[in-house]
Design an enzyme around this catalytic site. Sequence first.
Site, PDB file in Angstrom:
ATOM      1  CG  ASP A  11     -17.251 -40.317 -31.835  1.00  0.00           C
ATOM      2  OD1 ASP A  11     -16.641 -40.531 -30.778  1.00  0.00           O
ATOM      3  OD2 ASP A  11     -17.984 -39.321 -32.008  1.00  0.00           O
ATOM      4  CG  ASP A  13     -20.185 -38.939 -26.115  1.00  0.00           C
ATOM      5  OD1 ASP A  13     -21.008 -39.850 -25.966  1.00  0.00           O
ATOM      6  OD2 ASP A  13     -19.427 -38.543 -25.205  1.00  0.00           O
ATOM      7  CG  ASP A 215     -18.964 -35.619 -33.392  1.00  0.00           C
ATOM      8  OD1 ASP A 215     -19.202 -34.564 -32.786  1.00  0.00           O
ATOM      9  OD2 ASP A 215     -18.436 -36.600 -32.839  1.00  0.00           O
TER      10      ASP A 215
END
Length: 271
Positions: A11, A13, A215
């Site tokens: 991922d 961001d 996250d």
Amino acid sequence: MARSSAVVFTDLDATLLDHHDYSWQAAGEALAVLAAHEVPVCIVTSKTAAEVAALRCELANGHPFATENGGAVAVPQGYFEGAHCDANTPLDVTTLGAEREILRALVERLRAKHGFRFTGFGDMGVDDVIEATGLDREAAAKALDRAASEPLLWQDSEEALDTFCGAVEAAGLAVRVGGRFVHVLGQADKGDALTWLRARYERAHGPILAVALGDSGNDVDMLEAADIGYWVARPDGSYHGSAMGHIRHARGIGPAGWAEAITALIAHHEI
């Protein structure tokens, strides 16, 4: 294939990129070590192809990537045939999810019918995206250039969100809740993108060890599809999910946690 059979799926961001300033510098040394070990790093993100193109140039990343939460997958031409590829190599793009026009029409119908309060990217101009994300003007324009997802700034209750998710799923589409936005997309997710890419790596090179880092909620499927998954800590120090089975907690927030996870894998000779 590379000296290592590992492939890292990440991922962006609040994972490889800092939540506040979008910097990857805290992970720079770990990225350099992966490059030295010839471990591919495949970006799997809610961002658009236009956004990822600029970042791949910055990172000198010539590997396949997935955009819009797995809605589309891009492979540099000749990559799996052994060609030398860089960030500027032309791409072959496969849509795994649904076209953006279909998604936008659905959310507009649901808003008109139920009165849900949200602002979608289809409602926004460049200035609105800048305000919502902190991106600069060029980056905000690239974020608006979507093909397989419709992000929403959710402004209603959690109860309303549950109702909205149920209505989207009843229409045969999907919702993923990310760090900043609620994403409406087709029946393809980051886990599907990882699985699609794994099949092509393994067809070309034999079995791989898939490592995934994320996250937030839209990373669950990707971490579950990997052989080793890592939750990096969110900006407040918490973790979205538990550490259990093949899924671990990285010690650190965002790119610092990302670097810690990669460093630990290399130190323990797992990749």
